[in-house]
Design an enzyme around this catalytic site. Sequence first.
Site, PDB file in Angstrom:
ATOM      1  N   GLY A   1       0.808  -1.223   0.000  1.00  8.18           N
ATOM      2  CA  GLY A   1       0.000   0.000   0.000  1.00  8.18           C
ATOM      3  C   GLY A   1       0.831   1.259   0.000  1.00  8.18           C
TER       4      GLY A   1
ATOM      5  N   GLY B   1       0.431   3.935  -1.494  1.00  6.60           N
ATOM      6  CA  GLY B   1      -0.380   5.146  -1.407  1.00  6.60           C
ATOM      7  C   GLY B   1      -0.574   5.602   0.022  1.00  6.60           C
ATOM      8  N   ASP B   2      -0.407   4.686   0.973  1.00  8.40           N
ATOM      9  CA  ASP B   2      -0.401   5.008   2.399  1.00  8.40           C
ATOM     10  C   ASP B   2       1.020   5.112   2.938  1.00  8.40           C
ATOM     11  OD1 ASP B   2      -3.219   5.047   3.237  1.00  8.40           O
ATOM     12  OD2 ASP B   2      -3.240   2.948   2.663  1.00  8.40           O
ATOM     13  N   LEU B   3       1.867   4.175   2.574  1.00  4.27           N
ATOM     14  CA  LEU B   3       3.183   4.057   3.191  1.00  4.27           C
ATOM     15  C   LEU B   3       4.126   5.189   2.798  1.00  4.27           C
ATOM     16  CD1 LEU B   3       3.668   0.206   2.789  1.00  4.27           C
ATOM     17  CD2 LEU B   3       2.752   1.452   4.742  1.00  4.27           C
TER      18      LEU B   3
ATOM     19  N   ALA C   1       3.102   8.331   4.639  1.00  6.77           N
ATOM     20  CA  ALA C   1       3.417   8.108   6.051  1.00  6.77           C
ATOM     21  C   ALA C   1       4.887   8.372   6.328  1.00  6.77           C
ATOM     22  CB  ALA C   1       3.063   6.668   6.435  1.00  6.77           C
TER      23      ALA C   1
END
Length: 406
Positions: free
Chosen positions: A176, A178-180, A183
């Site tokens: 992921g 798009g999140d990592l 982050a």
Amino acid sequence: MTAILGALDGVRIVDLTQMLAGPFCTMLLADQGAEVIKVEPLDGDHTRIVGPYHADDSLKAFGGYFASVNRNKKSVAVDLKRPEGRELVLRLCEGADAIVENYRGGVMDRLGLGYEALHERFPRLVYATIRGFGDWRTGRSPYTDWPAYDVVAQAFGGVMAITGPDKDTPMKVGPGIGDLMPATMCAVGIVSAILRAHKTGKGQLVDVGMVDAILSLCERIVHQHSYTGGVPVPEGNHHPLLCPFGMFPAKDGHVTIAAHADTHFPILCRLIGRPELGTDPRLATVQDRRANQEEIIDAVSAFTRARTKQQLLDHLGGQVPFAPVNDVRDVFANPHFAARDMVVSVPHPGLDHETKVAGVAIKMSETPGRVRHRAPLLGEHTDEYLTGLGLGGAEIARLRAGKIIA
């Protein structure tokens, strides 16, 4: 023996995040020694129930997803919809260096916990956000209020358009990112802003848009389009500018080779029994090799296809940039990851044995980050922190009975 403290020892983070992007961000800080207070709703971060659960788990308090990205944190369960709950969060912020949230824009403002309110009350506090299209305060996108998840960020930010088996088939990247990616960028921003606040006494807003982070990850497409006018497309498992640089078949799977450089290409040619390619004037430069990539890919593939991944590792490893395409079983068995402490055992509530999570990739010689303790049970540390705020047992019991805390 005295425990070695992390580089962020003494830093306190109030963590109002959920799902993946925010929790991964605060996990990175916790791994380096920051005290991360995970403030959850009374029913918990929704990833607690996602799983996967171990077959022997008798409690099912949380699954592998939650365990992986919420290790090293403390959990306080508070109802933010109640005034008394919000006041508890404000009191937690009094000694904090940063607060992190990834709610949709406007949610925290309506609760009285937005940037302006907290900055006025705690001028030194760093306020960090991760949203799909960023926060309006740092640049109002026409999509500011849109919700987003990993796959949305991957599509919008450009990575899917250059990923896939052929030019007509865009594809989601497996993890992921798009999140990592946002982050990780947010964690860098938080540490930078805390350092600045320690020097000046002034906190600030740190804002990372998920789609912005993905575009920055895809920096290549920007300069390709700007410099050439071209529109990059999926290139399968080879590089649009370099050759040989990509994935090749093996007898029992696949391997990757990146021998495009002038130093490595002749070595590869010798190792695959085709030394004449290494001195062929048609293949003399990086640009020449890219122009004749089909011939090179065919020659390398003919060699790799007839051998196992282990045989190729023994033959090519250390001679040219090379790696087998590992699945997770290979990762668990590989001595590299054992030596680097990258697969870590942790206890798990409801199990009489430990499970595994990914280790800490950021290595430091003097203040090594590490997985110090498992992910918390919901509200496991509520009493500890409220007691630290000066609340007595009767007051804590009253708040719990009123369903303000858990």
